[in-house]
Design a protein around this motif. Structure first.
Motif, PDB file in Angstrom:
ATOM      1  N   UNK A   1       0.836  -1.134  -0.144  1.00  0.00           N
ATOM      2  CA  UNK A   1      -0.104  -0.060  -0.055  1.00  0.00           C
ATOM      3  C   UNK A   1       0.880   1.253   0.000  1.00  0.00           C
ATOM      4  N   UNK A   2       0.426   2.324   0.402  1.00  0.00           N
ATOM      5  CA  UNK A   2       1.070   3.630   0.374  1.00  0.00           C
ATOM      6  C   UNK A   2       0.821   4.349   1.986  1.00  0.00           C
ATOM      7  N   UNK A   3       1.768   5.214   2.319  1.00  0.00           N
ATOM      8  CA  UNK A   3       1.394   5.775   3.514  1.00  0.00           C
ATOM      9  C   UNK A   3       0.146   6.583   3.504  1.00  0.00           C
ATOM     10  N   UNK A   4      -0.669   6.552   4.568  1.00  0.00           N
ATOM     11  CA  UNK A   4      -1.886   7.287   4.853  1.00  0.00           C
ATOM     12  C   UNK A   4      -1.332   8.838   5.474  1.00  0.00           C
TER      13      UNK A   4
ATOM     14  N   UNK B   1     -11.646   0.824   0.022  1.00  0.00           N
ATOM     15  CA  UNK B   1     -10.111   0.919   0.775  1.00  0.00           C
ATOM     16  C   UNK B   1     -10.063   0.554   1.881  1.00  0.00           C
ATOM     17  N   UNK B   2      -8.745  -0.244   2.247  1.00  0.00           N
ATOM     18  CA  UNK B   2      -8.690  -0.572   3.657  1.00  0.00           C
ATOM     19  C   UNK B   2      -7.432   0.025   4.185  1.00  0.00           C
ATOM     20  N   UNK B   3      -7.252   0.051   5.392  1.00  0.00           N
ATOM     21  CA  UNK B   3      -6.196   0.619   6.033  1.00  0.00           C
ATOM     22  C   UNK B   3      -5.621   0.016   7.469  1.00  0.00           C
ATOM     23  N   UNK B   4      -4.474  -0.189   7.807  1.00  0.00           N
ATOM     24  CA  UNK B   4      -3.895  -0.862   8.811  1.00  0.00           C
ATOM     25  C   UNK B   4      -2.304  -0.882   9.026  1.00  0.00           C
ATOM     26  N   UNK B   5      -1.972  -1.303  10.133  1.00  0.00           N
ATOM     27  CA  UNK B   5      -0.522  -1.034  10.790  1.00  0.00           C
ATOM     28  C   UNK B   5       0.031  -2.569  10.613  1.00  0.00           C
ATOM     29  N   UNK B   6      -0.460  -3.360   9.897  1.00  0.00           N
ATOM     30  CA  UNK B   6      -0.029  -4.949   9.711  1.00  0.00           C
ATOM     31  C   UNK B   6       1.095  -4.884   8.973  1.00  0.00           C
ATOM     32  N   UNK B   7       1.429  -6.075   8.641  1.00  0.00           N
ATOM     33  CA  UNK B   7       2.666  -6.463   7.778  1.00  0.00           C
ATOM     34  C   UNK B   7       2.505  -5.963   6.520  1.00  0.00           C
ATOM     35  N   UNK B   8       3.741  -5.541   5.821  1.00  0.00           N
ATOM     36  CA  UNK B   8       3.747  -4.899   4.454  1.00  0.00           C
ATOM     37  C   UNK B   8       4.164  -5.823   3.454  1.00  0.00           C
ATOM     38  N   UNK B   9       4.537  -6.947   3.832  1.00  0.00           N
ATOM     39  CA  UNK B   9       5.061  -7.796   2.641  1.00  0.00           C
ATOM     40  C   UNK B   9       4.569  -9.344   3.349  1.00  0.00           C
ATOM     41  N   UNK B  10       4.433 -10.258   2.330  1.00  0.00           N
ATOM     42  CA  UNK B  10       4.195 -11.545   2.781  1.00  0.00           C
ATOM     43  C   UNK B  10       5.237 -12.254   3.777  1.00  0.00           C
TER      44      UNK B  10
ATOM     45  N   UNK C   1       7.370 -15.050   4.698  1.00  0.00           N
ATOM     46  CA  UNK C   1       8.677 -15.489   4.006  1.00  0.00           C
ATOM     47  C   UNK C   1       9.268 -14.743   3.211  1.00  0.00           C
ATOM     48  N   UNK C   2       9.031 -13.610   3.002  1.00  0.00           N
ATOM     49  CA  UNK C   2       9.384 -12.318   2.363  1.00  0.00           C
ATOM     50  C   UNK C   2      10.786 -12.117   3.190  1.00  0.00           C
ATOM     51  N   UNK C   3      11.701 -11.378   2.692  1.00  0.00           N
ATOM     52  CA  UNK C   3      12.876 -10.841   3.327  1.00  0.00           C
ATOM     53  C   UNK C   3      12.624  -9.583   3.966  1.00  0.00           C
ATOM     54  N   UNK C   4      11.478  -8.952   3.563  1.00  0.00           N
ATOM     55  CA  UNK C   4      11.090  -7.872   4.038  1.00  0.00           C
ATOM     56  C   UNK C   4       9.648  -7.750   4.990  1.00  0.00           C
ATOM     57  N   UNK C   5       9.539  -9.002   5.539  1.00  0.00           N
ATOM     58  CA  UNK C   5       8.405  -9.386   6.391  1.00  0.00           C
ATOM     59  C   UNK C   5       8.394  -8.496   7.595  1.00  0.00           C
ATOM     60  N   UNK C   6       7.934  -7.261   7.633  1.00  0.00           N
ATOM     61  CA  UNK C   6       8.144  -6.400   8.622  1.00  0.00           C
ATOM     62  C   UNK C   6       6.715  -5.565   9.002  1.00  0.00           C
ATOM     63  N   UNK C   7       6.187  -5.046  10.005  1.00  0.00           N
ATOM     64  CA  UNK C   7       5.082  -4.222  10.253  1.00  0.00           C
ATOM     65  C   UNK C   7       5.291  -2.763   9.841  1.00  0.00           C
ATOM     66  N   UNK C   8       4.185  -2.490   9.548  1.00  0.00           N
ATOM     67  CA  UNK C   8       4.060  -0.819   9.141  1.00  0.00           C
ATOM     68  C   UNK C   8       4.620  -0.122  10.292  1.00  0.00           C
ATOM     69  N   UNK C   9       5.481   0.916  10.178  1.00  0.00           N
ATOM     70  CA  UNK C   9       5.712   2.070  10.763  1.00  0.00           C
ATOM     71  C   UNK C   9       4.685   3.237  10.794  1.00  0.00           C
ATOM     72  N   UNK C  10       4.338   3.555   9.591  1.00  0.00           N
ATOM     73  CA  UNK C  10       3.113   4.411   9.265  1.00  0.00           C
ATOM     74  C   UNK C  10       2.200   3.634   8.684  1.00  0.00           C
ATOM     75  N   UNK C  11       1.190   4.261   9.114  1.00  0.00           N
ATOM     76  CA  UNK C  11      -0.351   3.740   8.618  1.00  0.00           C
ATOM     77  C   UNK C  11      -0.342   3.476   7.190  1.00  0.00           C
ATOM     78  N   UNK C  12      -0.675   2.294   6.718  1.00  0.00           N
ATOM     79  CA  UNK C  12      -0.752   2.089   5.272  1.00  0.00           C
ATOM     80  C   UNK C  12      -2.164   2.017   4.760  1.00  0.00           C
TER      81      UNK C  12
END
Length: 221
Positions: A11-14, A138-147, A149-160
């Motif tokens: 997603x993109x930053x809200x 539209x949906x919004x959340x602070x959950x994980x930004x990548x699936x 198993x991804x090397x970028x499996x991290x939660x959002x710092x900024x609302x997405x």
């Protein structure tokens, strides 16, 4: 609402002024020093929050989760987990039955959230009188930004936020649960559960809530 793909992935930053009706569910355990945002919800009015049932009641233990509600301050998660943020406890919890496809919960707060009474004001989400299937969801959340198993499996710092595709344009008014899916890669993931699925009607006074994020594809892929 059940997302097909339970931060918004890809997603993109809200903006700070968006989604002022959102709240974060903050899990806490003083003994283990746990204090994490694990899900979300939406403000219906000063005393009521809507979220997903599985956010409130652990599907495995069937026990009520140990959490507090924190309104969205800006768009950074650090403001929500700050010791300066106001936290709210529940006085009553109402959930749909576990066998019900509608994964919903209503939380009555022990004290009201002040709406539009401070610089970091909060507002309630609107409910539609009639669903407009021609509008984007539209949906919004602070959950994980990548699936998972991804090397970028991290939660959002900024609302997405992300735009999802509606699969139920032919759904009648009798529909109880309808489904959405990803547009390109945009999808919901772990940590987004309970958050809002909304439509943005031009010319109205705010976003309209048409669903609650419930679940999704395994591994968010």
């Amino acid at each position: 609402m059940v997302p097909e793909p339970g931060a918004i992935m890809y997603g993109t930053d809200a903006g700070e002024d968006e989604f002022r009706y959102m709240v974060a569910m903050v899990a806490f355990d003083n003994r283990k020093k746990i204090d994490d945002v694990y899900s979300a919800g939406s403000i219906l009015d000063e005393r009521w929050i809507i979220t997903a049932r599985h956010v409130v009641i652990n599907p495995d233990t069937k026990m009520i989760e140990n959490f507090e509600v924190v309104p969205k301050y800006g768009n950074k998660i650090e403001k929500i987990t700050s010791s300066k943020s106001k936290r709210y406890k529940m006085s009553k919890i109402f959930c749909t039955p576990p066998e019900d496809d509608a994964d919903l919960a209503l939380l009555k707060l022990s004290e009201p959230i002040p709406l539009k009474k401070s610089p970091d004001y909060f507002e309630k989400v609107l409910l539609p009188n009639k669903m407009n299937w021609s509008l984007d969801i539209w949906a919004a959340g602070w959950g994980f930004k990548h699936g998972i198993g991804s090397s970028k499996f991290d939660a959002a710092i900024t609302l997405q936020k992300g735009k999802l595709y509606n699969l139920s344009e032919q759904c009648s008014s009798s529909c109880k649960v309808f489904h959405i899916k990803a547009t390109n890669k945009v999808a919901t993931c772990i940590g987004d559960s309970g958050g809002p699925a909304i439509i943005r009607n031009q010319g109205t006074s705010g976003d309209e809530l048409v669903g609650v994020i419930s679940g999704g594809k395994q591994f968010c892929q």
